[in-house]
Motif scaffolding. Structure first.
Motif, PDB file in Angstrom:
ATOM      1  N   SER A 323     -18.701 -33.462  93.800  1.00 21.14           N
ATOM      2  CA  SER A 323     -18.664 -34.836  93.817  1.00 21.14           C
ATOM      3  C   SER A 323     -17.514 -35.496  94.213  1.00 21.14           C
ATOM      4  O   SER A 323     -16.263 -35.054  93.890  1.00 21.14           O
ATOM      5  N   GLY A 324     -17.545 -36.492  95.193  1.00 21.70           N
ATOM      6  CA  GLY A 324     -16.325 -37.131  95.686  1.00 21.70           C
ATOM      7  C   GLY A 324     -15.713 -36.540  96.875  1.00 21.70           C
ATOM      8  O   GLY A 324     -15.013 -37.188  97.593  1.00 21.70           O
ATOM      9  N   SER A 325     -16.429 -35.471  97.266  1.00 22.24           N
ATOM     10  CA  SER A 325     -15.661 -34.665  98.492  1.00 22.24           C
ATOM     11  C   SER A 325     -17.008 -34.673  99.475  1.00 22.24           C
ATOM     12  O   SER A 325     -16.465 -34.747 100.759  1.00 22.24           O
ATOM     13  N   TRP A 326     -18.199 -34.481  99.066  1.00 24.74           N
ATOM     14  CA  TRP A 326     -19.394 -34.339  99.981  1.00 24.74           C
ATOM     15  C   TRP A 326     -20.418 -35.203  99.424  1.00 24.74           C
ATOM     16  O   TRP A 326     -20.900 -35.320  98.365  1.00 24.74           O
ATOM     17  N   ASP A 327     -20.702 -36.025 100.557  1.00 22.94           N
ATOM     18  CA  ASP A 327     -21.997 -36.814 100.223  1.00 22.94           C
ATOM     19  C   ASP A 327     -23.235 -36.707 101.019  1.00 22.94           C
ATOM     20  O   ASP A 327     -24.270 -37.642 100.925  1.00 22.94           O
ATOM     21  N   LYS A 328     -23.418 -35.533 101.934  1.00 17.58           N
ATOM     22  CA  LYS A 328     -24.790 -35.161 102.530  1.00 17.58           C
ATOM     23  C   LYS A 328     -25.370 -34.223 101.658  1.00 17.58           C
ATOM     24  O   LYS A 328     -25.060 -33.774 100.876  1.00 17.58           O
ATOM     25  N   PRO A 329     -26.987 -34.707 101.890  1.00 17.89           N
ATOM     26  CA  PRO A 329     -27.790 -33.699 101.143  1.00 17.89           C
ATOM     27  C   PRO A 329     -27.815 -32.305 101.284  1.00 17.89           C
ATOM     28  O   PRO A 329     -27.513 -31.602 102.295  1.00 17.89           O
ATOM     29  N   ILE A 330     -27.552 -31.562 100.065  1.00 19.69           N
ATOM     30  CA  ILE A 330     -27.626 -29.861 100.296  1.00 19.69           C
ATOM     31  C   ILE A 330     -28.918 -29.429  99.324  1.00 19.69           C
ATOM     32  O   ILE A 330     -29.218 -29.786  98.492  1.00 19.69           O
ATOM     33  N   LEU A 331     -29.511 -28.587 100.089  1.00 16.79           N
ATOM     34  CA  LEU A 331     -30.370 -27.650  99.533  1.00 16.79           C
ATOM     35  C   LEU A 331     -29.950 -26.249  99.212  1.00 16.79           C
ATOM     36  O   LEU A 331     -29.550 -25.683 100.399  1.00 16.79           O
ATOM     37  N   VAL A 332     -29.888 -25.885  97.951  1.00 23.37           N
ATOM     38  CA  VAL A 332     -29.516 -24.401  97.625  1.00 23.37           C
ATOM     39  C   VAL A 332     -30.967 -23.713  97.366  1.00 23.37           C
ATOM     40  O   VAL A 332     -31.433 -23.984  96.424  1.00 23.37           O
ATOM     41  N   ALA A 333     -31.433 -23.002  98.416  1.00 24.15           N
ATOM     42  CA  ALA A 333     -32.495 -22.244  98.027  1.00 24.15           C
ATOM     43  C   ALA A 333     -32.201 -20.840  97.980  1.00 24.15           C
ATOM     44  O   ALA A 333     -31.572 -20.074  98.752  1.00 24.15           O
ATOM     45  N   TRP A 334     -32.413 -20.556  96.752  1.00 19.86           N
ATOM     46  CA  TRP A 334     -31.764 -19.155  95.821  1.00 19.86           C
ATOM     47  C   TRP A 334     -32.788 -18.179  95.781  1.00 19.86           C
ATOM     48  O   TRP A 334     -33.785 -18.227  94.745  1.00 19.86           O
ATOM     49  N   GLY A 335     -32.598 -16.965  96.330  1.00 20.17           N
ATOM     50  CA  GLY A 335     -33.300 -15.822  95.953  1.00 20.17           C
ATOM     51  C   GLY A 335     -33.085 -15.116  94.476  1.00 20.17           C
ATOM     52  O   GLY A 335     -31.908 -15.020  94.437  1.00 20.17           O
ATOM     53  N   ILE A 336     -33.961 -15.198  93.585  1.00 24.01           N
ATOM     54  CA  ILE A 336     -33.484 -15.143  92.155  1.00 24.01           C
ATOM     55  C   ILE A 336     -33.315 -13.723  91.943  1.00 24.01           C
ATOM     56  O   ILE A 336     -32.826 -13.170  91.014  1.00 24.01           O
ATOM     57  N   SER A 337     -33.729 -12.725  92.831  1.00 24.20           N
ATOM     58  CA  SER A 337     -33.549 -11.402  92.711  1.00 24.20           C
ATOM     59  C   SER A 337     -32.483 -10.530  93.461  1.00 24.20           C
ATOM     60  O   SER A 337     -32.285  -9.263  93.853  1.00 24.20           O
ATOM     61  N   ASP A 338     -31.356 -11.777  93.697  1.00 24.83           N
ATOM     62  CA  ASP A 338     -30.303 -11.175  94.359  1.00 24.83           C
ATOM     63  C   ASP A 338     -29.377 -10.190  93.568  1.00 24.83           C
ATOM     64  O   ASP A 338     -29.018 -10.378  92.338  1.00 24.83           O
ATOM     65  N   LYS A 339     -29.192  -8.997  94.183  1.00 30.63           N
ATOM     66  CA  LYS A 339     -28.421  -8.042  93.410  1.00 30.63           C
ATOM     67  C   LYS A 339     -26.801  -8.115  93.242  1.00 30.63           C
ATOM     68  O   LYS A 339     -26.111  -7.498  92.743  1.00 30.63           O
TER      69      LYS A 339
END
Length: 385
Positions: A323-339
């Motif tokens: 916050s305060g450094s980046w104001d563009k929309p970000i989607l974090v799509a996370w595979g929950i089985s990441d080893k």
């Protein structure tokens, strides 16, 4: 071991009751022969133990011990290691390359940019009203991982581009010290040149995934926020607490790294180790091909890993997108089985900029959601873009 190799065979029967052998008729001669043999041996005794027998039980159908089982027990790697029944026809690297050399170049072409040739996948119309999406892969993989996502996003009306980073996939692999040293600054500079050659002048959607060069894609975005409309991040090291996989740690060890980087099945094994799935052979072939074809990709990865400051890069990313450094929309799509990277990395990253970062968890996907479950990635992108 020398006595065992030089001693005459004992011709003892096996434990199987069906085994036929010829008994010694003259018991006196047999006893004398045995006495003579053991006198030569002295006081040493031999115990023959069978791994297939334990507590008096027998495993008649147990496979023989395979000293290379740690490699060949991996289904997708078997055809790269084990010799076929007719080695003369298909048991060497040349024949294997001939079999797979045309694989994996879906909607791709070579583009000269500066001193180097990039291999770039492109699908969809550049005049698309919905805009352009650029997909950046991580190490030690290639843009092939995005093929399904790109195809479906193009069907949805987007113009999709995915390059292989210099040193990776099918792009040029310059020798370190001869015009390219695999530093973050050089990767950024060559990527800028590529965008200019591709004619990407307006802002675009950016999708980034993975370690090392994937992280360089994010640090490039931090330096060029005006060129980004929206940013999607698939499983990547985003915080200082992000673990560093063993592969990259091994590559940084002198001499050991030189051997590690020349493992032809390194990329596919890395993908499988971070995923709940095993790659199909036809997919593994493509990830294996660059490392099988020459030593260049391995040394490019080696140099990149040794030049990278992983913790410093993760620190830049965490602070730069806060916050305060980046104001563009970000989607974090996370595979929950990441080893490699736990779900907590994505959650911690979101807490740093909750008003601009949305976290989407992808069940059933591991470190490379675009490879493990591309349909779910497409669904998330369509909604976000």
């Amino acid at each position: 071991m020398a006595w065992a190799l030089l001693s005459p065979p004992l011709n003892l029967p096996t434990s199987s009751s069906s085994t036929n052998y010829t008994p010694i008729q003259n018991k006196t001669a047999a006893a004398a022969a045995r006495g003579s043999y053991w006198r030569r041996r002295g006081a040493t005794s031999v115990v023959i133990a069978k791994a297939s027998e334990k507590d008096g039980t027998k495993a008649k159908d147990s496979p023989a011990f395979n000293p290379f089982g740690f490699v060949t027990d991996n289904p997708s790697s078997r055809n790269a290691i084990q010799l076929p029944q007719s080695p003369a026809e298909d048991g060497n690297v040349g024949q294997m390359l001939y079999r797979i050399e045309d694989k994996g170049k879906d909607f791709g072409s070579y583009i000269k940019s500066g001193k180097f040739r990039w291999f770039v996948r492109e699908i969809g119309s550049p005049e698309s009203r919905r805009g352009t999406i650029i997909f950046l892969h991580g190490a030690p993989t290639q843009s092939y991982s995005y093929r399904v996502v790109m195809s479906q996003m193009a069907d949805a009306g987007f113009h999709c581009i995915a390059p292989d980073w210099i040193g990776f996939g099918f792009s040029d692999k310059p020798q370190p010290g001869y015009g390219f040293d695999y530093t973050e600054k050089e990767f950024h500079a060559e990527f800028d040149k590529l965008l200019e050659v591709l004619g990407i002048k307006s802002s675009f959607f950016l999708v980034v995934q993975g370690f090392l060069v994937g992280s360089y894609g994010l640090t490039w975005a931090l330096k060029n926020p005006s060129k980004i409309m929206k940013l999607t991040i698939l499983n990547s090291p985003l915080t200082i607490s992000s673990p560093i996989p063993g592969l990259f740690q091994k590559l940084r060890i002198p001499l050991y790294g030189e051997f590690t980087c020349q493992n032809a099945i390194m990329a596919e094994r890395f993908i499988e180790a971070g995923s709940p799935y095993v790659l199909k052979v036809e997919k593994a072939d493509v990830y294996r091909l660059p490392y099988l074809a020459s030593s260049g990709p391995g040394f490019a990865l080696l140099e990149s890993a040794r030049k990278a400051n992983f913790k410093n890069i993760s620190s830049q990313i965490a602070a730069g997108f806060a916050s305060g450094s980046w104001d563009k929309p970000i989607l974090v799509a996370w595979g929950i089985s990441d080893k490699y990277l736990p779900q907590s990395v994505g959650e911690e990253f979101r807490k740093g900029n909750p008003s601009n970062v949305k976290l989407k968890l992808i069940e059933g996907a591991g470190h490379m959601p675009q490879e493990d479950w591309p349909e779910k990635v497409v669904d998330a992108l369509r909604v976000f873009f």
